[in-house]
Design a protein around this motif. Structure first.
Motif, mmCIF file in Angstrom:
data_model
loop_
_atom_site.group_PDB
_atom_site.id
_atom_site.type_symbol
_atom_site.label_atom_id
_atom_site.label_comp_id
_atom_site.label_asym_id
_atom_site.label_seq_id
_atom_site.Cartn_x
_atom_site.Cartn_y
_atom_site.Cartn_z
ATOM 1 N N ALA A 31 57.391 80.071 23.428
ATOM 2 C CA ALA A 31 58.630 79.310 23.528
ATOM 3 C C ALA A 31 58.671 78.501 24.825
ATOM 4 C CB ALA A 31 59.831 80.252 23.448
ATOM 5 N N ILE A 32 58.229 79.098 25.916
ATOM 6 C CA ILE A 32 58.193 78.385 27.197
ATOM 7 C C ILE A 32 57.224 77.217 27.123
ATOM 8 C CG2 ILE A 32 57.510 78.558 29.630
ATOM 9 C CD1 ILE A 32 58.663 81.445 29.563
ATOM 10 N N ASP A 33 56.052 77.436 26.540
ATOM 11 C CA ASP A 33 55.075 76.355 26.394
ATOM 12 C C ASP A 33 55.647 75.212 25.552
ATOM 13 O OD1 ASP A 33 53.244 77.744 27.935
ATOM 14 O OD2 ASP A 33 52.102 78.501 26.214
ATOM 15 N N ALA A 34 56.331 75.552 24.461
ATOM 16 C CA ALA A 34 56.922 74.523 23.596
ATOM 17 C C ALA A 34 58.021 73.756 24.337
ATOM 18 C CB ALA A 34 57.473 75.168 22.323
ATOM 19 N N ASP A 35 58.829 74.480 25.109
ATOM 20 C CA ASP A 35 59.896 73.828 25.868
ATOM 21 C C ASP A 35 59.332 72.875 26.915
ATOM 22 O OD1 ASP A 35 61.747 75.218 24.380
ATOM 23 O OD2 ASP A 35 62.131 76.731 25.923
ATOM 24 N N LYS A 36 58.285 73.315 27.603
ATOM 25 C CA LYS A 36 57.665 72.460 28.616
ATOM 26 C C LYS A 36 57.046 71.231 27.960
ATOM 27 C CE LYS A 36 55.180 74.844 31.685
ATOM 28 N NZ LYS A 36 54.441 75.948 32.310
ATOM 29 N N ALA A 37 56.422 71.420 26.802
ATOM 30 C CA ALA A 37 55.812 70.298 26.091
ATOM 31 C C ALA A 37 56.878 69.310 25.607
ATOM 32 C CB ALA A 37 54.987 70.803 24.908
ATOM 33 N N ALA A 38 58.071 69.822 25.299
ATOM 34 C CA ALA A 38 59.166 68.964 24.853
ATOM 35 C C ALA A 38 59.857 68.256 26.011
ATOM 36 C CB ALA A 38 60.184 69.791 24.075
ATOM 37 N N GLY A 39 59.488 68.628 27.238
ATOM 38 C CA GLY A 39 60.025 67.942 28.397
ATOM 39 C C GLY A 39 61.236 68.595 29.036
ATOM 40 N N LEU A 40 61.574 69.817 28.628
ATOM 41 C CA LEU A 40 62.698 70.502 29.275
ATOM 42 C C LEU A 40 62.354 70.754 30.734
ATOM 43 C CD1 LEU A 40 64.085 70.986 26.539
ATOM 44 C CD2 LEU A 40 64.380 73.347 27.239
ATOM 45 N N PRO A 41 63.291 70.518 31.626
ATOM 46 C CA PRO A 41 63.030 70.799 33.042
ATOM 47 C C PRO A 41 62.798 72.305 33.239
ATOM 48 C CG PRO A 41 65.023 69.488 32.779
ATOM 49 C CD PRO A 41 64.603 69.926 31.417
ATOM 50 N N GLY A 43 63.605 74.147 35.627
ATOM 51 C CA GLY A 43 64.806 74.806 36.134
ATOM 52 C C GLY A 43 65.738 75.221 35.015
ATOM 53 N N LEU A 44 65.829 74.416 33.958
ATOM 54 C CA LEU A 44 66.672 74.752 32.818
ATOM 55 C C LEU A 44 66.092 75.942 32.059
ATOM 56 C CD1 LEU A 44 69.090 74.227 31.006
ATOM 57 C CD2 LEU A 44 67.742 72.507 29.801
ATOM 58 N N VAL A 45 64.779 75.940 31.875
ATOM 59 C CA VAL A 45 64.116 77.070 31.204
ATOM 60 C C VAL A 45 64.368 78.344 32.004
ATOM 61 C CG1 VAL A 45 61.898 78.042 30.482
ATOM 62 C CG2 VAL A 45 62.355 75.611 30.135
ATOM 63 N N LEU A 46 64.214 78.249 33.306
ATOM 64 C CA LEU A 46 64.442 79.411 34.172
ATOM 65 C C LEU A 46 65.894 79.879 34.091
ATOM 66 C CD1 LEU A 46 63.450 81.341 36.371
ATOM 67 C CD2 LEU A 46 64.166 79.634 38.029
ATOM 68 N N ALA A 47 66.827 78.947 34.104
ATOM 69 C CA ALA A 47 68.243 79.310 34.040
ATOM 70 C C ALA A 47 68.573 80.009 32.727
ATOM 71 C CB ALA A 47 69.107 78.057 34.203
ATOM 72 N N ILE A 48 68.010 79.540 31.627
ATOM 73 C CA ILE A 48 68.258 80.175 30.329
ATOM 74 C C ILE A 48 67.689 81.593 30.320
ATOM 75 C CG2 ILE A 48 67.650 80.105 27.877
ATOM 76 C CD1 ILE A 48 67.787 76.997 28.166
ATOM 77 N N LEU A 49 66.461 81.757 30.802
ATOM 78 C CA LEU A 49 65.856 83.088 30.843
ATOM 79 C C LEU A 49 66.640 84.028 31.753
ATOM 80 C CD1 LEU A 49 62.078 82.145 31.008
ATOM 81 C CD2 LEU A 49 63.277 83.216 29.081
ATOM 82 N N HIS A 50 67.071 83.512 32.893
ATOM 83 C CA HIS A 50 67.841 84.330 33.832
ATOM 84 C C HIS A 50 69.181 84.737 33.218
ATOM 85 C CE1 HIS A 50 69.152 85.909 37.665
ATOM 86 N NE2 HIS A 50 70.294 85.256 37.500
ATOM 87 N N GLY A 51 69.822 83.810 32.538
ATOM 88 C CA GLY A 51 71.094 84.114 31.885
ATOM 89 C C GLY A 51 70.943 85.182 30.817
ATOM 90 N N GLN A 52 69.884 85.097 30.037
ATOM 91 C CA GLN A 52 69.636 86.112 29.009
ATOM 92 C C GLN A 52 69.373 87.477 29.638
ATOM 93 O OE1 GLN A 52 69.921 86.083 25.692
ATOM 94 N NE2 GLN A 52 70.689 84.003 25.810
ATOM 95 N N ALA A 53 68.584 87.490 30.698
ATOM 96 C CA ALA A 53 68.294 88.759 31.384
ATOM 97 C C ALA A 53 69.579 89.363 31.940
ATOM 98 C CB ALA A 53 67.277 88.540 32.502
ATOM 99 N N HIS A 54 70.435 88.521 32.511
ATOM 100 C CA HIS A 54 71.707 88.997 33.064
ATOM 101 C C HIS A 54 72.589 89.566 31.950
ATOM 102 C CE1 HIS A 54 75.092 89.232 35.790
ATOM 103 N NE2 HIS A 54 75.826 88.608 34.877
ATOM 104 N N ALA A 55 72.675 88.862 30.828
ATOM 105 C CA ALA A 55 73.504 89.321 29.716
ATOM 106 C C ALA A 55 73.007 90.646 29.157
ATOM 107 C CB ALA A 55 73.536 88.257 28.612
ATOM 108 N N GLN A 56 71.692 90.783 29.027
ATOM 109 C CA GLN A 56 71.138 92.037 28.500
ATOM 110 C C GLN A 56 71.337 93.185 29.482
ATOM 111 O OE1 GLN A 56 69.989 92.659 25.379
ATOM 112 N NE2 GLN A 56 70.780 90.604 25.029
#
Length: 63
Positions: A31-41, A43-56
């Motif tokens: 998923a991270i590789d696909a997001d990077k290939a799609a051009g997501l910054p 920092g946004l990928v990191l923020a989403i992962l961090h938010g999920q970790a915090h929620a869990q």
């Protein structure tokens, strides 16, 4: 993610748990590789992962 060191539990884990962890790691890496290939910054990928970790973590603590 071949450069990741696996941490081992004090007790042996079942093959099912090991497979689930490996599958989760693979899915996240893909998923991270696909997001990077799609051009997501990154920092946004990191923020989403961090938010999920915090929620869990919140779910585990409140239970």
């Amino acid at each position: 993610m071949s450069n990741v060191t696996r941490l081992y539990h004090a007790l042996p884990l079942s093959a099912d748990i090991n497979k689930a962890v490996t599958d989760l790691d693979t899915a996240i890496a893909e998923a991270i590789d696909a997001d990077k290939a799609a051009g997501l910054p990154q920092g946004l990928v990191l923020a989403i992962l961090h938010g999920q970790a915090h929620a869990q973590t919140h779910e585990m603590v409140k239970a």
